[in-house]
Scaffold this active site. Structure first.
Site, PDB file in Angstrom:
ATOM      1  N   CYS A 180       0.843  -1.208   0.000  1.00 40.11           N
ATOM      2  CA  CYS A 180       0.000   0.000   0.000  1.00 40.11           C
ATOM      3  C   CYS A 180       0.877   1.257   0.000  1.00 40.11           C
ATOM      4  O   CYS A 180       0.659   2.185  -0.783  1.00 40.11           O
ATOM      5  CB  CYS A 180      -0.927  -0.029   1.213  1.00 40.11           C
ATOM      6  SG  CYS A 180      -2.157   1.288   1.230  1.00 40.11           S
ATOM      7  N   CYS A 181       1.908   1.281   0.860  1.00 37.33           N
ATOM      8  CA  CYS A 181       2.825   2.434   0.886  1.00 37.33           C
ATOM      9  C   CYS A 181       3.590   2.545  -0.434  1.00 37.33           C
ATOM     10  O   CYS A 181       3.878   3.655  -0.887  1.00 37.33           O
ATOM     11  CB  CYS A 181       3.828   2.306   2.034  1.00 37.33           C
ATOM     12  SG  CYS A 181       3.222   2.868   3.626  1.00 37.33           S
ATOM     13  N   CYS A 238      -1.299   8.285   7.533  1.00 39.03           N
ATOM     14  CA  CYS A 238      -2.646   8.027   7.018  1.00 39.03           C
ATOM     15  C   CYS A 238      -3.564   7.639   8.178  1.00 39.03           C
ATOM     16  O   CYS A 238      -3.135   7.023   9.159  1.00 39.03           O
ATOM     17  CB  CYS A 238      -2.610   6.884   6.013  1.00 39.03           C
ATOM     18  SG  CYS A 238      -1.669   7.254   4.529  1.00 39.03           S
ATOM     19  N   CYS A 242      -3.661   4.005   9.417  1.00 39.90           N
ATOM     20  CA  CYS A 242      -2.433   3.436   9.982  1.00 39.90           C
ATOM     21  C   CYS A 242      -1.870   4.268  11.128  1.00 39.90           C
ATOM     22  O   CYS A 242      -0.703   4.118  11.489  1.00 39.90           O
ATOM     23  CB  CYS A 242      -1.376   3.307   8.889  1.00 39.90           C
ATOM     24  SG  CYS A 242      -1.885   2.219   7.557  1.00 39.90           S
ATOM     25  N   CYS A 297       7.577   4.276   6.065  1.00 33.26           N
ATOM     26  CA  CYS A 297       6.826   4.186   4.797  1.00 33.26           C
ATOM     27  C   CYS A 297       7.690   3.637   3.671  1.00 33.26           C
ATOM     28  O   CYS A 297       7.185   3.181   2.659  1.00 33.26           O
ATOM     29  CB  CYS A 297       6.391   5.558   4.333  1.00 33.26           C
ATOM     30  SG  CYS A 297       5.676   6.598   5.555  1.00 33.26           S
TER      31      CYS A 297
END
Ligand code: SF4
Length: 230
Positions: free
Chosen positions: A117-118, A200, A203, A226
């Protein structure tokens, strides 16, 4: 300047700039590498650097990575800062929307595979924007995490292929907050609600008294960065 020349210059300057003030470092950075940018996350360190940049070099590009998952307070901080300084933050977005990510990877990629996702929402956009510059400035501090402990105030960023300046690398969190109060700097109100480090929404959680300041990032997961900083 080719890579070897940059490496030689950095070797000499790293020692000299270690005792320089953040403003002096920024001044030297923008004069030596006019094609420079600042990566802003709207966290406490970064609002300090935006304030310094506005005083030292207001024309320097300032960008942020819009993952589409920031807290509403983070977007509001961006807007208040933009108004205050008359500054247009450059928005850098992922190549796929949230809906496309859900279609391709499922509903909760951030919890199933946060590295992926990162990679999609932060690392690829950062790689893309940094490819346009010769140098970048960040707000990282050495005492934020073991992964940041050896950061120099100027270093070559081999991961992204450009010169990297960390003007407040030796600052403590107290130094940051002293600057914010002394200069009346706009900051993310989540900091007043036990969010020392803000990423985010999915998270990031508030930290409990006595917890590490970064304990609220990817809580319950081994992930600590990240992938933007080594
Ligand atoms: S911090 Fe979380 S939501 Fe944001 S890009 Fe990384 S994994 Fe995704």
């Amino acid at each position: 300047m080719n890579l070897l020349e940059k490496e030689d210059l950095i070797k000499v300057k790293a020692e000299e700039l270690e005792s320089a003030s953040p403003e002096e470092i920024i001044r030297w950075a923008v004069e030596t590498f006019p094609n420079i940018t600042f990566a802003c996350s709207f966290g406490a360190e970064d609002v300090v650097l935006v304030d310094m940049l506005q005083k030292v070099s207001p024309s320097t590009d300032v960008f942020y990575l819009d993952t589409d998952f920031h807290f509403k307070e983070t977007y509001e901080t961006r807007d208040v800062m933009a108004d205050k300084y008359g500054l247009e933050f450059v928005r850098v977005s992922p190549q796929i929307s949230v809906d496309e990510q859900i279609q391709q990877y499922g509903d909760n990629l951030w919890s199933v595979d946060p590295n992926q996702c990162c990679a999609i929402r932060k690392v690829e956009p950062l790689t893309r924007i940094l490819s346009q510059y010769e140098a970048w400035i960040t707000g990282i501090r050495r005492d934020q995490a073991p992964t940041r402990a050896n950061s120099k105030k100027v270093e070559y960023d081999y991961k992204f292929g450009l010169v990297k300046f960390n003007p407040i690398a030796d600052w403590t969190s107290e130094d940051v907050w002293n600057y914010i109060r002394a200069n009346n700097v706009v900051y993310n109100p989540l900091h007043d609600r036990n969010f020392p480090s803000i990423g985010c929404e999915q998270c990031t959680r508030a930290v409990m008294p006595g917890e590490d300041p970064r304990a609220g990032r990817w809580s319950g997961n081994e992930k600590t960065e990240c992938g933007l900083h080594k």
